[in-house]
Design an enzyme around this catalytic site. Structure first.
Site, PDB file in Angstrom:
ATOM      1  CG  ASP A 187      50.683  44.217  -2.865  1.00 39.85           C
ATOM      2  OD1 ASP A 187      49.879  43.371  -2.406  1.00 39.85           O
ATOM      3  OD2 ASP A 187      50.585  44.672  -4.008  1.00 39.85           O
ATOM      4  CD  GLU A 244      39.030  38.549  -5.901  1.00 40.06           C
ATOM      5  OE1 GLU A 244      38.390  38.526  -6.990  1.00 40.06           O
ATOM      6  OE2 GLU A 244      40.113  39.148  -5.774  1.00 40.06           O
TER       7      GLU A 244
HETATM    8  C1  UGA Z   1      44.493  41.959  -7.125  1.00 42.07           C
HETATM    9  C2  UGA Z   1      43.907  41.219  -5.934  1.00 42.07           C
HETATM   10  O1  UGA Z   1      44.049  41.987  -4.751  1.00 42.07           O
HETATM   11  C3  UGA Z   1      44.642  39.880  -5.845  1.00 42.07           C
HETATM   12  O2  UGA Z   1      44.323  39.239  -4.647  1.00 42.07           O
HETATM   13  C4  UGA Z   1      44.249  39.072  -7.073  1.00 42.07           C
HETATM   14  O3  UGA Z   1      44.881  37.835  -7.078  1.00 42.07           O
HETATM   15  C5  UGA Z   1      44.668  39.830  -8.304  1.00 42.07           C
HETATM   16  O4  UGA Z   1      44.191  41.179  -8.291  1.00 42.07           O
HETATM   17  C6  UGA Z   1      44.100  39.182  -9.564  1.00 42.07           C
HETATM   18  O5  UGA Z   1      43.796  39.887 -10.501  1.00 42.07           O
HETATM   19  O6  UGA Z   1      43.939  38.001  -9.638  1.00 42.07           O
HETATM   20  P1  UGA Z   1      46.964  43.051  -7.337  1.00 42.07           P
HETATM   21  O7  UGA Z   1      47.310  43.982  -6.241  1.00 42.07           O
HETATM   22  O8  UGA Z   1      46.573  43.637  -8.641  1.00 42.07           O
HETATM   23  O9  UGA Z   1      45.872  42.015  -6.857  1.00 42.07           O
HETATM   24  O10 UGA Z   1      48.142  41.986  -7.595  1.00 42.07           O
HETATM   25  P2  UGA Z   1      49.484  41.709  -6.789  1.00 42.07           P
HETATM   26  O11 UGA Z   1      49.445  42.246  -5.394  1.00 42.07           O
HETATM   27  O12 UGA Z   1      50.606  42.106  -7.665  1.00 42.07           O
HETATM   28  O13 UGA Z   1      49.462  40.111  -6.709  1.00 42.07           O
HETATM   29  C7  UGA Z   1      48.632  39.403  -5.811  1.00 42.07           C
HETATM   30  C8  UGA Z   1      49.492  38.447  -4.970  1.00 42.07           C
HETATM   31  O14 UGA Z   1      50.095  37.490  -5.840  1.00 42.07           O
HETATM   32  C9  UGA Z   1      50.637  39.138  -4.218  1.00 42.07           C
HETATM   33  O15 UGA Z   1      50.782  38.588  -2.928  1.00 42.07           O
HETATM   34  C10 UGA Z   1      51.853  38.857  -5.086  1.00 42.07           C
HETATM   35  O16 UGA Z   1      53.061  38.781  -4.362  1.00 42.07           O
HETATM   36  C11 UGA Z   1      51.498  37.511  -5.715  1.00 42.07           C
HETATM   37  N1  UGA Z   1      52.098  37.338  -7.071  1.00 42.07           N
HETATM   38  C12 UGA Z   1      51.964  38.299  -8.021  1.00 42.07           C
HETATM   39  C13 UGA Z   1      52.825  36.187  -7.322  1.00 42.07           C
HETATM   40  O17 UGA Z   1      52.964  35.311  -6.468  1.00 42.07           O
HETATM   41  N2  UGA Z   1      53.422  36.047  -8.568  1.00 42.07           N
HETATM   42  C14 UGA Z   1      53.317  36.996  -9.543  1.00 42.07           C
HETATM   43  O18 UGA Z   1      53.885  36.805 -10.648  1.00 42.07           O
HETATM   44  C15 UGA Z   1      52.570  38.153  -9.250  1.00 42.07           C
HETATM   45 MN    MN Z   2      48.439  43.806  -4.460  1.00 40.23          MN
END
Ligand code: UGA
Ligand code: MN
Length: 282
Positions: free
Chosen positions: A133, A220
């Site tokens: 995203d 990270e």
């Molecule tokens: C932030 C960071 O930018 C992430 O890289 C980090 O993993 C995350 O926080 C964290 O707290 O660990 P954020 O934008 O809040 O991320 O989270 P998302 O973009 O919703 O999820 C990160 C990635 O994991 C996305 O590529 C999303 O598609 C994936 N994801 C999320 C899954 O594969 N499964 C889920 O249930 C939720």
């Molecule tokens: Mn994100």
């Protein structure tokens, strides 16, 4: 009919959307993207695919957080014409549902299938964790990631409760991090703000565990510390200018659309939204 050409109709002065040239290295960029079913996932992945299509020497590892891969996602990957691996690993018990388990599985795949991923034309690689995203400037890949020899770090926009997080650079070295959230972390950087050379990945067995006790729970700094990296290893990118520094990656978030639901009925369950035969992940 007469067409009026105005001064606005002009040729671009540089080839923005042509395949960007490599800066003397053909290091393979390995992008790791966890992804999961939601209404906005197809458009998010489409934007990311369109961006990555402009980058040469790239391998995209997409890991579905689910029991199986999704044909509509596979179709997007096919149309990019870039080499990719699409696998499914549903988040295991104990892991946060935020892509940690999927990135771990990707790291294992990279370590066990290195030569297949690199192909015969590449000896070196760089691994980047690009979430589905975010918003990526093509130059992030061509100018920053491709040139990472050990650990590259750069600014990320709209993240960590602030407009920009960036490494603080003095005489070419990172001395601290200009971040609001948890600046004391050894590596106070979002997932989008770093890449590691493949040799660092191959020389360690570090993965994203079920939790990260250090750095306020941020994954990270845990990963990079577990890879044996120190602050002195950081190669900062994009800090050279005094002002008007550019941000090449933005931690954007796609909001869930407000779908008007059918009225609740005590006897019948709410039907799914009408899609008129079109594919939408609802
Ligand atoms: C932030 C960071 O930018 C992430 O890289 C980090 O993993 C995350 O926080 C964290 O707290 O660990 P954020 O934008 O809040 O991320 O989270 P998302 O973009 O919703 O999820 C990160 C990635 O994991 C996305 O590529 C999303 O598609 C994936 N994801 C999320 C899954 O594969 N499964 C889920 O249930 C939720
Ligand atoms: Mn994100």
């Amino acid at each position: 009919m007469v067409f009026q050409f105005t001064a606005d109709l002009r040729q671009p002065t540089y080839p923005v959307f042509k395949m960007a040239e490599n800066n003397g290295t053909n290091r393979m960029i390995i992008v790791v993207t966890p992804t999961y079913k939601r209404m906005t996932r197809i458009p998010d992945m489409l934007r990311m695919a369109n961006t990555l299509s402009h980058v040469k020497d790239i391998h995209w590892i997409v890991v579905e957080d689910g029991n199986k891969t999704v044909p509509a996602v596979k179709d997007i990957l096919e149309r990019t014409r870039i080499p990719y691996t699409y696998i499914a690993h549903k988040t295991a018990v104990g892991y946060p549902r935020r892509g940690w388990y999927q990135r771990t599985m990707a790291l294992k795949l990279i370590r066990s299938n290195t030569s297949q991923i690199l192909g015969s034309d590449h000896e070196e690689g760089v691994v980047y964790f690009g979430d589905d995203d975010n918003s990526y400037d093509i130059r992030l890949f061509t100018d920053y990631i491709r040139n990472v020899k050990t650990l590259g770090i750069w600014a990320v926009g709209l993240v960590g409760g602030t407009v920009v997080e960036a490494p603080k650079v003095v005489d070419g070295k990172v001395t601290a991090f200009n971040v609001k959230w948890n600046p004391k972390r050894r590596f106070a950087v979002d997932m989008a703000g770093f890449a590691v050379n493949l040799k660092v990945v191959l020389n360690s067995d570090a993965v994203f565990g079920t939790s990260c006790k250090r750095g306020g729970g941020a994954p990270e700094t845990c990963l990079l510390e577990d890879m044996g990296l120190e602050r002195e290893d950081i190669e900062p990118f994009g800090h050279e200018k005094e002002k008007d520094r550019e941000i090449f990656v933005w931690h954007t978030k796609t909001s869930t659309p407000n779908i008007v639901q059918a009225k609740k009925n005590a006897t019948k369950p709410v039907p799914p939204p009408e899609t008129f035969g079109y594919f939408v992940e609802v």
